[in-house]
Scaffold this motif. Structure first.
Motif, short mmCIF file in Angstrom:
data_model
loop_
_atom_site.label_atom_id
_atom_site.label_comp_id
_atom_site.label_asym_id
_atom_site.label_seq_id
_atom_site.Cartn_x
_atom_site.Cartn_y
_atom_site.Cartn_z
N SER A 31 38.64 55.35 19.13
CA SER A 31 38.09 54.26 19.93
C SER A 31 36.58 54.29 20.06
N PRO A 51 40.47 49.09 20.64
CA PRO A 51 40.79 50.25 21.48
C PRO A 51 41.99 49.96 22.38
N THR A 71 44.89 56.22 19.53
CA THR A 71 44.26 55.55 20.67
C THR A 71 43.60 54.24 20.25
N LEU A 72 43.87 53.81 19.02
CA LEU A 72 43.23 52.62 18.48
C LEU A 72 44.25 51.80 17.70
#
Length: 107
Positions: A31, A51, A71-72
């Motif tokens: 992110s 993100p 996380t992305l």
């Protein structure tokens, strides 16, 4: 001019863990940006990288094969209806941070 829903223009996909990927020359995005380079790609077409939480202002774009960590999100863009870089720039001007509803988020 025809108006489209965002769901007609792209599909959002989850990133994956990168720890088992060997070093190489393919960017691995988190992110915050490129974290490292690996020897495998998750997707090999132009994509908008979103993100998952906490940093919705940090939308990224890749036009080269890449990997995204978990996380992305990455997107599969319907290029029949949208030019990827134009759509990326359009999403950048939207205030997506206002959509952040996680716990502990102050507005």
């Amino acid at each position: 001019m025809k108006i489209y829903d965002l769901r007609q223009l792209l599909i959002i996909r989850n990133g994956k863990d990168h720890k088992s990927i060997l070093n190489g020359n393919i960017p691995i995005f988190g992110s915050g940006g490129i974290m490292r380079f690996g020897n495998q790609y998750l997707y090999n077409k132009p994509s908008i990288l979103l993100p998952r939480k906490g940093s919705l202002h940090n939308i990224q774009f890749s036009k080269v094969p890449f990997w995204t960590v978990d996380t992305l999100y990455y997107t599969e863009i319907n290029e029949q209806f949208a030019e990827p870089y134009f759509l990326y720039n359009y999403l950048k001007i939207l205030d997506l941070e206002n959509l952040n509803t996680g716990t502990g988020v102050q507005v």
